[in-house]
Design a protein around this motif. Structure first.
Motif, PDB file in Angstrom:
ATOM      1  N   SER A  74       0.746  49.261  26.020  1.00  0.00           N
ATOM      2  CA  SER A  74      -0.372  48.600  25.408  1.00  0.00           C
ATOM      3  C   SER A  74      -0.278  47.076  25.909  1.00  0.00           C
ATOM      4  N   ILE A  77      -1.766  47.137  29.643  1.00  0.00           N
ATOM      5  CA  ILE A  77      -3.326  47.298  29.481  1.00  0.00           C
ATOM      6  C   ILE A  77      -3.903  45.906  29.152  1.00  0.00           C
ATOM      7  N   THR A  86      -3.775  54.513  34.863  1.00  0.00           N
ATOM      8  CA  THR A  86      -2.927  55.689  34.797  1.00  0.00           C
ATOM      9  C   THR A  86      -2.576  55.923  33.600  1.00  0.00           C
ATOM     10  N   PHE A  87      -2.078  55.019  32.679  1.00  0.00           N
ATOM     11  CA  PHE A  87      -1.867  55.160  31.288  1.00  0.00           C
ATOM     12  C   PHE A  87      -2.982  55.795  30.416  1.00  0.00           C
ATOM     13  N   MET A  88      -4.171  55.130  30.892  1.00  0.00           N
ATOM     14  CA  MET A  88      -5.395  55.400  29.800  1.00  0.00           C
ATOM     15  C   MET A  88      -5.536  57.179  30.241  1.00  0.00           C
ATOM     16  N   ILE A  89      -5.282  57.545  31.319  1.00  0.00           N
ATOM     17  CA  ILE A  89      -5.614  58.925  31.545  1.00  0.00           C
ATOM     18  C   ILE A  89      -4.464  59.740  31.238  1.00  0.00           C
ATOM     19  N   TRP A 109      -2.720  58.566  26.801  1.00  0.00           N
ATOM     20  CA  TRP A 109      -3.711  57.872  26.133  1.00  0.00           C
ATOM     21  C   TRP A 109      -3.029  57.764  24.349  1.00  0.00           C
ATOM     22  N   ASP A 110      -2.378  58.886  23.894  1.00  0.00           N
ATOM     23  CA  ASP A 110      -1.707  58.709  22.805  1.00  0.00           C
ATOM     24  C   ASP A 110      -0.659  57.558  22.715  1.00  0.00           C
ATOM     25  N   SER A 111      -0.317  56.880  23.644  1.00  0.00           N
ATOM     26  CA  SER A 111       0.616  56.186  23.743  1.00  0.00           C
ATOM     27  C   SER A 111       0.191  54.699  23.669  1.00  0.00           C
ATOM     28  N   VAL A 112      -1.143  54.462  23.665  1.00  0.00           N
ATOM     29  CA  VAL A 112      -2.020  53.326  23.624  1.00  0.00           C
ATOM     30  C   VAL A 112      -2.157  52.903  22.123  1.00  0.00           C
ATOM     31  N   ASP A 113      -1.879  51.671  21.685  1.00  0.00           N
ATOM     32  CA  ASP A 113      -2.256  51.012  20.436  1.00  0.00           C
ATOM     33  C   ASP A 113      -3.431  50.153  20.939  1.00  0.00           C
ATOM     34  N   TRP A 114      -4.698  50.404  20.690  1.00  0.00           N
ATOM     35  CA  TRP A 114      -5.874  49.622  21.177  1.00  0.00           C
ATOM     36  C   TRP A 114      -6.011  48.288  20.060  1.00  0.00           C
TER      37      TRP A 114
END
Length: 252
Positions: free
Chosen positions: A45, A48, A193-196, A199-204
């Motif tokens: 997070s 990004i 790369t992370f978003m593709i 995705w589940d590891s991103v805290d928006w």
């Protein structure tokens, strides 16, 4: 609300210091950990969220970049390739495997920053055609640092400045401009790369707060950093680098 304001403020400071020196990750990443974010989620997070600050900081240094088109055509692809490799490694290797050598890498970068001016003068005097940004050693080094940046990235900017101070005769402000573009490229390719893939590891929510702060911080950093003398720049670089080492060694 306190948590949101703290993350927003950390993003602003990280965005500003990333433009001037680098190592803004050492502000935002520990902040996310403090508020209970899992390490992998915090790392991804944070990566990004810092992209926006890199973009505004790079735009602020566009004048210094104007004369370095040939160098960027070689260095930017190497940096992007390294960032992609590092992002892939983050998803398959334990975080401790790479973070163990981070203090040593930062220390090496600080040594290069401190001794860079003397080496630059020597290269310019004795080998005026050597040490240009087109050298194979510099391209390989930028690729390796891109891997580091895609994996964790703390003080990547310090290492790039140190590397370029030794291997080129480029002025420090121009090196800072190149550093901003290269680190932003690494962050951006890793973020995609992370978003593709993760995705589940991103805290928006964390991403949005860091991005808002870092984007404004990048503008402030570009305006402030452009006015600093090389001596002040190097002093800040060394100070931040030593603080980074202290944090990583004392509070791993």
């Amino acid at each position: 609300m306190i948590e949101a304001l703290a993350i927003l403020a950390a993003g602003f400071w990280a965005g500003m210091i990333n433009v001037v020196v680098g190592s803004g990750t050492l502000v935002t990443f520990p902040t996310l950990l403090f508020f209970g974010y899992p390490p992998l989620v915090a790392n991804i997070s944070n990566n990004i969220g810092l992209v926006g600050g890199g973009i505004t900081g790079t735009i602020g240094y566009r004048r210094e970049l104007a004369a370095h088109g040939p160098a960027l055509r070689r260095l930017l692809p190497a940096s992007l390739a390294g960032g992609l490799t590092g992002a892939a490694l983050l998803l398959v290797l334990p975080d401790s495997a790479f973070r163990a050598i981070v203090p040593a890498l930062i220390g090496l970068g600080l040594v290069m920053v401190i001794w860079g001016p003397a080496l630059q003068r020597f290269i310019k005097k004795h080998r005026p055609s050597a040490g240009t940004p087109h050298s194979l050693a510099l391209t390989a080094g930028i690729y390796v640092l891109g891997i580091y940046g895609g994996y964790f990235g703390a003080a990547q900017g310090v290492l790039i400045i140190g590397l370029m101070s030794v291997l080129t005769t480029t002025a420090l402000q121009s090196i800072t401009a190149l550093k901003n573009l290269l680190t932003t490229g690494v962050n951006a390719i890793a973020a995609v790369t992370f978003m593709i893939v993760a995705w589940d590891s991103v805290d928006w929510q964390a991403v949005a707060l860091i991005a808002a702060g870092a984007t404004l911080g990048g503008v402030a950093g570009a305006r402030f950093g452009r006015r600093l003398s090389p001596l002040v720049m190097r002093t800040i670089i060394v100070s931040v680098g030593l603080i980074a080492i202290g944090k990583l060694v004392l509070f791993p």
